[in-house]
Motif scaffolding. Structure first.
Motif, PDB file in Angstrom:
ATOM      1  N   ARG A   1      43.779  21.506  42.801  1.00 40.65           N
ATOM      2  CA  ARG A   1      45.222  21.473  42.582  1.00 40.65           C
ATOM      3  C   ARG A   1      45.985  21.600  43.895  1.00 40.65           C
ATOM      4  O   ARG A   1      45.435  22.027  44.896  1.00 40.65           O
ATOM      5  CB  ARG A   1      45.637  22.629  41.661  1.00 40.65           C
ATOM      6  N   GLN A   2      47.286  21.299  43.825  1.00 38.07           N
ATOM      7  CA  GLN A   2      48.145  21.500  44.986  1.00 38.07           C
ATOM      8  C   GLN A   2      48.298  22.987  45.267  1.00 38.07           C
ATOM      9  O   GLN A   2      48.152  23.835  44.384  1.00 38.07           O
ATOM     10  CB  GLN A   2      49.551  20.928  44.735  1.00 38.07           C
TER      11      GLN A   2
ATOM     12  N   TYR B   1      47.662  36.520  36.648  1.00 37.39           N
ATOM     13  CA  TYR B   1      48.503  35.976  35.590  1.00 37.39           C
ATOM     14  C   TYR B   1      49.726  35.358  36.272  1.00 37.39           C
ATOM     15  O   TYR B   1      50.742  36.011  36.470  1.00 37.39           O
ATOM     16  CB  TYR B   1      48.910  37.069  34.591  1.00 37.39           C
ATOM     17  N   LEU B   2      49.575  34.098  36.702  1.00 35.24           N
ATOM     18  CA  LEU B   2      50.625  33.398  37.437  1.00 35.24           C
ATOM     19  C   LEU B   2      50.846  32.003  36.858  1.00 35.24           C
ATOM     20  O   LEU B   2      49.910  31.378  36.362  1.00 35.24           O
ATOM     21  CB  LEU B   2      50.230  33.261  38.918  1.00 35.24           C
ATOM     22  N   PRO B   3      52.071  31.499  36.963  1.00 33.02           N
ATOM     23  CA  PRO B   3      52.333  30.128  36.513  1.00 33.02           C
ATOM     24  C   PRO B   3      51.899  29.125  37.588  1.00 33.02           C
ATOM     25  O   PRO B   3      51.793  29.460  38.766  1.00 33.02           O
ATOM     26  CB  PRO B   3      53.852  30.111  36.337  1.00 33.02           C
ATOM     27  N   PHE B   4      51.647  27.887  37.158  1.00 35.87           N
ATOM     28  CA  PHE B   4      51.320  26.808  38.098  1.00 35.87           C
ATOM     29  C   PHE B   4      52.300  25.667  37.871  1.00 35.87           C
ATOM     30  O   PHE B   4      52.458  25.182  36.745  1.00 35.87           O
ATOM     31  CB  PHE B   4      49.890  26.317  37.896  1.00 35.87           C
ATOM     32  N   TYR B   5      52.986  25.268  38.933  1.00 30.15           N
ATOM     33  CA  TYR B   5      53.891  24.123  38.899  1.00 30.15           C
ATOM     34  C   TYR B   5      53.411  23.173  39.979  1.00 30.15           C
ATOM     35  O   TYR B   5      53.525  23.471  41.160  1.00 30.15           O
ATOM     36  CB  TYR B   5      55.336  24.527  39.227  1.00 30.15           C
ATOM     37  N   GLY B   6      52.854  22.070  39.612  1.00 28.48           N
ATOM     38  CA  GLY B   6      52.389  21.140  40.633  1.00 28.48           C
ATOM     39  C   GLY B   6      51.430  20.127  40.059  1.00 28.48           C
ATOM     40  O   GLY B   6      51.256  19.999  38.850  1.00 28.48           O
ATOM     41  N   ARG B   7      50.774  19.431  40.956  1.00 34.37           N
ATOM     42  CA  ARG B   7      49.866  18.364  40.570  1.00 34.37           C
ATOM     43  C   ARG B   7      48.437  18.880  40.540  1.00 34.37           C
ATOM     44  O   ARG B   7      47.983  19.548  41.467  1.00 34.37           O
ATOM     45  CB  ARG B   7      49.977  17.214  41.569  1.00 34.37           C
ATOM     46  N   ALA B   8      47.741  18.539  39.470  1.00 32.54           N
ATOM     47  CA  ALA B   8      46.319  18.858  39.361  1.00 32.54           C
ATOM     48  C   ALA B   8      45.543  17.583  39.650  1.00 32.54           C
ATOM     49  O   ALA B   8      45.806  16.535  39.049  1.00 32.54           O
ATOM     50  CB  ALA B   8      45.995  19.380  37.979  1.00 32.54           C
ATOM     51  N   TYR B   9      44.587  17.647  40.564  1.00 32.33           N
ATOM     52  CA  TYR B   9      43.756  16.487  40.882  1.00 32.33           C
ATOM     53  C   TYR B   9      42.615  16.369  39.869  1.00 32.33           C
ATOM     54  O   TYR B   9      42.189  15.287  39.523  1.00 32.33           O
ATOM     55  CB  TYR B   9      43.200  16.603  42.299  1.00 32.33           C
TER      56      TYR B   9
ATOM     57  N   GLY C   1      35.632  28.614  37.041  1.00 32.81           N
ATOM     58  CA  GLY C   1      35.121  27.372  36.460  1.00 32.81           C
ATOM     59  C   GLY C   1      34.621  26.468  37.567  1.00 32.81           C
ATOM     60  O   GLY C   1      33.808  26.867  38.400  1.00 32.81           O
ATOM     61  N   SER C   2      35.124  25.236  37.611  1.00 33.46           N
ATOM     62  CA  SER C   2      34.723  24.297  38.668  1.00 33.46           C
ATOM     63  C   SER C   2      35.656  24.369  39.873  1.00 33.46           C
ATOM     64  O   SER C   2      35.511  23.592  40.809  1.00 33.46           O
ATOM     65  CB  SER C   2      34.715  22.873  38.104  1.00 33.46           C
ATOM     66  N   ASP C   3      36.586  25.284  39.857  1.00 27.64           N
ATOM     67  CA  ASP C   3      37.602  25.392  40.904  1.00 27.64           C
ATOM     68  C   ASP C   3      37.314  26.573  41.825  1.00 27.64           C
ATOM     69  O   ASP C   3      36.948  27.655  41.371  1.00 27.64           O
ATOM     70  CB  ASP C   3      38.982  25.580  40.260  1.00 27.64           C
ATOM     71  N   ASN C   4      37.453  26.353  43.121  1.00 23.58           N
ATOM     72  CA  ASN C   4      37.368  27.427  44.115  1.00 23.58           C
ATOM     73  C   ASN C   4      38.781  27.757  44.560  1.00 23.58           C
ATOM     74  O   ASN C   4      39.506  26.890  45.048  1.00 23.58           O
ATOM     75  CB  ASN C   4      36.522  27.007  45.315  1.00 23.58           C
ATOM     76  N   LEU C   5      39.173  29.024  44.398  1.00 19.48           N
ATOM     77  CA  LEU C   5      40.525  29.462  44.728  1.00 19.48           C
ATOM     78  C   LEU C   5      40.489  30.426  45.896  1.00 19.48           C
ATOM     79  O   LEU C   5      39.620  31.294  45.974  1.00 19.48           O
ATOM     80  CB  LEU C   5      41.168  30.165  43.525  1.00 19.48           C
ATOM     81  N   THR C   6      41.463  30.288  46.796  1.00 16.53           N
ATOM     82  CA  THR C   6      41.640  31.222  47.890  1.00 16.53           C
ATOM     83  C   THR C   6      43.024  31.844  47.759  1.00 16.53           C
ATOM     84  O   THR C   6      44.034  31.138  47.804  1.00 16.53           O
ATOM     85  CB  THR C   6      41.523  30.524  49.267  1.00 16.53           C
ATOM     86  N   TYR C   7      43.054  33.157  47.569  1.00 18.22           N
ATOM     87  CA  TYR C   7      44.307  33.912  47.496  1.00 18.22           C
ATOM     88  C   TYR C   7      44.534  34.537  48.870  1.00 18.22           C
ATOM     89  O   TYR C   7      43.697  35.291  49.347  1.00 18.22           O
ATOM     90  CB  TYR C   7      44.209  35.023  46.444  1.00 18.22           C
ATOM     91  N   ARG C   8      45.667  34.220  49.488  1.00 15.23           N
ATOM     92  CA  ARG C   8      45.991  34.763  50.807  1.00 15.23           C
ATOM     93  C   ARG C   8      47.296  35.569  50.699  1.00 15.23           C
ATOM     94  O   ARG C   8      48.373  35.019  50.540  1.00 15.23           O
ATOM     95  CB  ARG C   8      46.140  33.650  51.821  1.00 15.23           C
ATOM     96  N   PHE C   9      47.163  36.903  50.780  1.00 18.77           N
ATOM     97  CA  PHE C   9      48.308  37.813  50.725  1.00 18.77           C
ATOM     98  C   PHE C   9      48.748  38.132  52.142  1.00 18.77           C
ATOM     99  O   PHE C   9      47.914  38.479  52.984  1.00 18.77           O
ATOM    100  CB  PHE C   9      47.929  39.142  50.051  1.00 18.77           C
ATOM    101  N   LEU C  10      50.041  38.060  52.409  1.00 18.96           N
ATOM    102  CA  LEU C  10      50.627  38.552  53.649  1.00 18.96           C
ATOM    103  C   LEU C  10      51.563  39.685  53.248  1.00 18.96           C
ATOM    104  O   LEU C  10      52.604  39.455  52.634  1.00 18.96           O
ATOM    105  CB  LEU C  10      51.384  37.461  54.398  1.00 18.96           C
TER     106      LEU C  10
END
Length: 170
Positions: free
Chosen positions: A154-155, A83-91, A129-138
């Motif tokens: 997306r960006q 549950y996070l906001p997105f601020y940026g450009r979506a391709y 959906g049609s998006d592949n997401l990579t979450y990288r936690f440090l």
């Protein structure tokens, strides 16, 4: 006789005060104990793959920083609740969608813990959906954490915050 009694009372009170001060821990010792407990708790959360990331700042790919509250990412074994906001450009975006692309519950497709010099790194891959997401936690030993999310549509977004134990819902 009064002098002897007075002298004994003074010596006894001095002895009691010294004994109480010896039992007190210094601030450094208390801080070291708290830090050791936090390191142990962080290690436990990573090993069990159960924690909640609570961000306090979001960073766009263009470098803009936004203070945020009331958002989270929960990792529960093989499930992620984002549950996070997105601020940026979506391709590429879903037609008519008004919700954030980072608001979902999904099964984790890939989980990796590459070696890093300080702290821990966790990489998760999720198909949304049609998006592949990579979450990288440090994740650092004290619980402070940075999260980078890479998307095919997306960006890149980054977040900073901390990890905590998952709280029981009422």
């Amino acid at each position: 006789m009064k002098n002897v009694v007075l002298l004994l009372v003074i010596l006894f009170s001095a002895f009691v005060v010294n004994a109480q001060e010896a039992e007190k821990k210094s601030r450094k010792e208390l801080k070291a104990e708290r830090e050791a407990l936090q390191v142990e708790l962080t290690q436990k959360m990573i090993e069990t793959k159960r924690f909640e990331f609570i961000p306090d700042r979001a960073y766009t790919a263009r470098g803009k920083s936004v203070s945020i509250t009331s958002y989270s990412v929960e990792l529960k074994g093989d499930t992620i609740v984002s549950y996070l906001p997105f601020y940026g450009r979506a391709y590429v975006a879903d037609y008519g969608s008004t919700s954030s692309p980072f608001n979902f519950t999904s099964t984790i497709d890939s989980y990796k813990e590459p070696d890093v010099k300080k702290g821990h790194q966790i990489e998760l891959e999720v198909k949304q959906g049609s998006d592949n997401l990579t979450y990288r936690f440090l994740i650092f030993e004290n619980g402070s954490t940075s999260l980078d999310i890479n998307s095919t549509n997306r960006q890149t977004m980054s977040y900073s915050g901390r990890i905590e134990e998952i709280k029981k819902k009422k």
